[in-house]
Design a protein around this motif. Structure first.
Motif, PDB file in Angstrom:
ATOM      1  N   PRO A 141      20.719  16.956  27.341  1.00 21.15           N
ATOM      2  CA  PRO A 141      20.555  17.435  25.958  1.00 21.15           C
ATOM      3  C   PRO A 141      21.124  18.831  25.721  1.00 21.15           C
ATOM      4  O   PRO A 141      21.515  19.160  24.608  1.00 21.15           O
ATOM      5  CB  PRO A 141      19.042  17.424  25.740  1.00 21.15           C
ATOM      6  CG  PRO A 141      18.424  17.300  27.078  1.00 21.15           C
ATOM      7  CD  PRO A 141      19.439  16.704  28.000  1.00 21.15           C
ATOM      8  N   PRO A 194      12.651  18.250  34.554  1.00 21.55           N
ATOM      9  CA  PRO A 194      13.231  19.349  35.335  1.00 21.55           C
ATOM     10  C   PRO A 194      13.736  20.497  34.463  1.00 21.55           C
ATOM     11  O   PRO A 194      14.173  21.507  34.984  1.00 21.55           O
ATOM     12  CB  PRO A 194      14.414  18.675  36.034  1.00 21.55           C
ATOM     13  CG  PRO A 194      14.824  17.568  35.124  1.00 21.55           C
ATOM     14  CD  PRO A 194      13.602  17.133  34.365  1.00 21.55           C
ATOM     15  N   ALA A 197      15.498  21.898  28.196  1.00 21.82           N
ATOM     16  CA  ALA A 197      16.280  21.194  27.180  1.00 21.82           C
ATOM     17  C   ALA A 197      15.655  19.843  26.835  1.00 21.82           C
ATOM     18  O   ALA A 197      15.691  19.386  25.698  1.00 21.82           O
ATOM     19  CB  ALA A 197      17.713  20.998  27.677  1.00 21.82           C
ATOM     20  N   GLY A 305      17.811  21.901  37.890  1.00 18.96           N
ATOM     21  CA  GLY A 305      17.092  22.254  36.655  1.00 18.96           C
ATOM     22  C   GLY A 305      16.151  23.445  36.848  1.00 18.96           C
ATOM     23  O   GLY A 305      15.580  23.610  37.929  1.00 18.96           O
TER      24      GLY A 305
HETATM   25  S1  SF4 Z   1      18.018  19.498  34.222  1.00 22.83           S
HETATM   26 FE1  SF4 Z   1      19.882  20.570  33.613  1.00 22.83          FE
HETATM   27  S2  SF4 Z   1      21.482  19.033  33.837  1.00 22.83           S
HETATM   28 FE2  SF4 Z   1      19.559  17.918  33.817  1.00 22.83          FE
HETATM   29  S3  SF4 Z   1      19.268  17.365  31.670  1.00 22.83           S
HETATM   30 FE3  SF4 Z   1      18.216  19.304  32.000  1.00 22.83          FE
HETATM   31  S4  SF4 Z   1      19.693  20.889  31.380  1.00 22.83           S
HETATM   32 FE4  SF4 Z   1      20.840  18.960  31.692  1.00 22.83          FE
END
Ligand code: SF4
Ligand code: SF4
Length: 444
Positions: A141, A194, A197, A305
């Motif tokens: 995201p 993780p 976002a 993450g």
């Molecule tokens: S952990 Fe990092 S790579 Fe995975 S969805 Fe979230 S922001 Fe994107």
């Protein structure tokens, strides 16, 4: 929409105004004002880069908590495959899943299973004639928001399929409602995430009106309790349903391998700054000939993450070993990865177009914007070009933009301030040397 939800927040007491986060933010969304970091909400994509960089741990993430489970009659945990990578291979996935039920969840459904469904759907999508290439993954995201804000011209290149966690939530809400005879609203569906976002995309989804997920709980938030439970040794009666194909989505490259692109040109790019650079090249038409671009904001993929606890290299090792073992186990019992999916699992009817949010423009009014560009360019020529960040803006260009926008002044630059002070001092010295005519005996 003018109001934005953001899961990344500042703990003002801890912030020393050191400018590190402002200089690393891929969106130039941070300024230091009054000695503290300020996030411009319309620019932030909640990628978590500032959390990683802050040496004073002054950036935090608002996520949900196990206490929130009390608000629902039936609670389902959706663990990201990244959760498995936090533990060594001696801790079985079945034990991790069972451990989650011991933390208060009534049921567990693996996001890795959602990833398998999405992999099959992407495979089909790529066979469609006339789609724009390179097709860009929409699973992360933070990347989708980056495109929405900085590269709106690339929105049509994004895979128009929900991320695995949304698909998993949709499948489980329908299933649990049926099996438990419950109103769908009485079911709490919690993503064990993780990253911030994902939390943001639960509260403010892109590509659909409403998320099927109730909330998100950071992996780091439950890790300690889960670890303690697993140390005690659990008799797991919960069984994994996912295969190594879905589990591999947690690392960079896992998604495109899962989609199976042996005969396609694919590019895997991870780390938000690298993603931004590659997207720029796509926008400039320099990456023709590539079929698919897997894009992940975190270095290494989701295992990197900001809400994970394990070192990302160790996590990658854990996951590789785990995937290999899963594959061997499944081959031994003749179990195959998922072979087909239902259209209804993808929620095609619920999808809506992602709106561009090009906030990088200087002004809505074209005349004002042109004037601001002029001011900005003039200012930029006068600034030293050292990008030191002492002014509180990440670069001289950003300060020039802030001045053109009327939110900063030239003397915020320490070098310009010093010039002004020197000029003023010379003027004062010249004035001090001047005698009033009544006292100046030499002037006659
Ligand atoms: S952990 Fe990092 S790579 Fe995975 S969805 Fe979230 S922001 Fe994107
Ligand atoms: S990195 Fe940012 S949030 Fe952390 S102390 Fe420095 S200015 Fe403050």
């Amino acid at each position: 929409m003018n109001e934005y939800f953001h899961s990344v927040r500042l703990i003002a007491d801890r912030c020393k105004g050191c400018v590190i986060c402002a200089k690393r933010c891929p969106m130039e969304a941070i300024r230091i004002r009054g000695g503290k970091a300020q996030i411009t909400e319309s620019r932030c994509i909640d990628c978590g880069e500032c959390i990683r960089r802050c040496p004073n741990h002054a950036k935090t993430v608002v996520t949900d908590d196990l206490k929130n489970l009390a608000d629902y009659r039936f609670n389902i945990a959706l663990p990201a495959p990244t959760l498995y990578a936090q533990f060594g291979i001696t801790t079985r996935i079945d034990e991790i899943l069972f451990g989650l039920t011991q933390l208060g969840f009534d049921k567990v459904f693996e996001v890795a299973r959602g990833a398998e469904i999405v992999s099959l759907a992407i495979k089909d999508y790529l066979k469609r004639p006339g789609i724009k290439r390179p097709v860009i993954s929409s699973a992360c995201p933070a990347v989708v928001r980056l495109i929405q804000i900085k590269f709106p011209e690339l929105i049509d290149y994004l895979v128009p399929i929900d991320a695995p966690v949304e698909v998993a939530a949709r499948v489980m809400r329908a299933k649990a409602s049926r099996e438990q005879n419950l109103n769908p609203e009485d079911i709490g569906i919690w993503f064990i995430t993780p990253c911030p976002a994902k939390m943001t995309s639960v509260k403010q989804p892109l590509g659909s009106e409403k998320s099927n997920i109730t909330g998100a709980i950071g992996i780091s938030r439950i890790y300690g309790e889960l670890f303690k439970l697993l140390q005690g040794g659990l008799t797991a009666d919960t069984r994994r349903h996912s295969s190594w194909i879905g589990v591999n989505w947690a690392v960079a490259g896992g998604e495109s391998s899962a989609v199976g692109m042996e005969n396609m040109n694919r590019l895997v790019v991870h780390g938000i700054h690298s993603v931004s650079d590659v997207l720029e090249q796509i926008a400039l038409g320099r990456l023709n000939g590539i079929d698919y671009v897997e894009t992940l904001a975190c270095a290494g993929g989701c295992i990197g993450g900001p809400l994970t606890v394990q070192n990302r290299f160790v996590a990658e090792y854990n996951l590789q070993q785990r995937a290999r073992k899963m594959q061997q186990e499944d081959i031994a019992i003749g179990r195959k990865p998922l072979q087909e999916y239902k259209e209804s699992e993808l929620g095609v009817n619920e999808r809506r177009a992602i709106e561009p949010r090009p906030i990088m423009r200087l002004d809505e009014d074209i005349c004002k914007a042109m004037y601001k560009v002029e001011v900005m360019e003039k200012m930029l020529q006068q600034l030293p070009g050292l990008d030191c960040g002492s002014c509180g803006s990440p670069t001289c260009k950003a300060l020039a933009e802030d001045i053109a926008q009327g939110v900063a002044s030239e003397t915020d630059c320490v070098f310009k301030l010093r010039e002004r002070v020197r000029d003023l001092a010379q003027e004062m010295k010249a004035l001090a040397e001047k005698m009033p005519p009544s006292l100046d005996k030499d002037s006659s």
